[in-house]
Design an enzyme around this catalytic site. Structure first.
Site, PDB file in Angstrom:
ATOM      1  CB  CYS A  23       4.256  -3.844  -6.479  1.00 55.94           C
ATOM      2  SG  CYS A  23       5.732  -4.347  -7.384  1.00 55.94           S
ATOM      3  CB  CYS A  24       5.610  -7.583  -4.141  1.00 53.33           C
ATOM      4  SG  CYS A  24       5.945  -9.276  -3.614  1.00 53.33           S
ATOM      5  CB  ILE A  25       7.939  -7.646   0.139  1.00 50.50           C
ATOM      6  CG1 ILE A  25       8.381  -7.547   1.605  1.00 50.50           C
ATOM      7  CG2 ILE A  25       9.150  -7.584  -0.795  1.00 50.50           C
ATOM      8  CD1 ILE A  25       7.283  -7.802   2.613  1.00 50.50           C
ATOM      9  CB  THR A  29      -0.600  -2.867  -6.471  1.00 50.80           C
ATOM     10  OG1 THR A  29      -1.629  -3.811  -6.762  1.00 50.80           O
ATOM     11  CG2 THR A  29       0.647  -3.238  -7.263  1.00 50.80           C
TER      12      THR A  29
END
Length: 225
Positions: free
Chosen positions: A136-138, A198
């Site tokens: 998720c995220c980066i 995500t």
């Protein structure tokens, strides 16, 4: 039904130089609610740098990634070098700048980046074993290197107030991955590679929406396990 065993890999403690704490905590809550058994890992290496989170500026301190990750793990953290893929059903890696600084050099090199040999080995190990991976995220940038041509999302590819990091999505496509635009409350599942991604804090969204998006990621990872 047997409990699923999940390896959770952290990269420090704090959004600017380690793991995004809210993402890690949310993932741990969702895994707990699902009855999964979680083991937390982190590399036993020096952080790229330490950031004063009040000012967002680096300071002269030297800190260790594993020791900082222990703050989130409540002390129960294992050296990433000891992770045995065969002992787990799934892998999850939260975001935060620690991914871009301590697990890779994305923060300084952008799309010319590389990922650490240790995290490359872990991701490729789970992939080769046909075990699901949640990012998720980066942290999907790690999969872009370890699993070339994979499908993923880091949110949207058009920059705006809600999506200030859209250039990361553009870079993923330039690196040969298929980037799929998804809202913060959605996930993308690359069924072929068992990769679930995500956007989380790549989006300027209310924290409960990020929490809910991470719930879907965890649920889909466990379904594939």
């Amino acid at each position: 039904m047997a409990k699923k065993s999940v390896a959770l890999v952290l990269s420090g403690c704090g959004v600017y130089d380690g793991t995004e704490v809210h993402e890690a905590s949310a993932i741990m809550v969702h895994l707990s609610r699902a009855g999964a058994e979680v083991t937390i890992f982190a590399p036993d290496v020096e952080m790229m740098h330490v950031v004063n989170h009040c000012e967002g500026k680096p300071v002269a301190d030297k800190r260790n990634v594993m020791q900082e990750s222990a703050r989130i793990a409540r002390g129960d953290v294992t050296d990433l070098a000891k992770l045995d893929v065969s002992a787990f059903d799934a892998l999850i890696i939260p975001g935060g700048f620690g991914v871009a600084k301590n697990l890779s050099d994305w923060a300084t090199k952008g799309k010319e980046y590389s990922i650490t040999p240790q995290i490359d080995k872990v991701i490729k190990g789970f992939h080769k074993a046909n075990k699901p991976i949640g990012l998720c995220c980066i942290s999907p940038v790690l999969a872009a290197k370890a699993i070339p041509g994979c499908e993923l999302t880091v949110g949207h590819d058009t920059e705006c107030k809600m999506w200030p990091y859209a250039q990361v999505a553009q870079s993923m496509a330039e690196l040969g991955c298929k980037h799929v635009n998804k809202n913060v409350g959605e996930v993308h599942v690359d069924s072929k590679n068992k990769l679930v991604t995500t956007s989380a804090f790549m989006c300027n969204a209310p924290i409960h929406e990020i929490f809910d998006g991470l719930s879907l990621m965890v649920a889909d990872v466990l379904k594939l396990a």
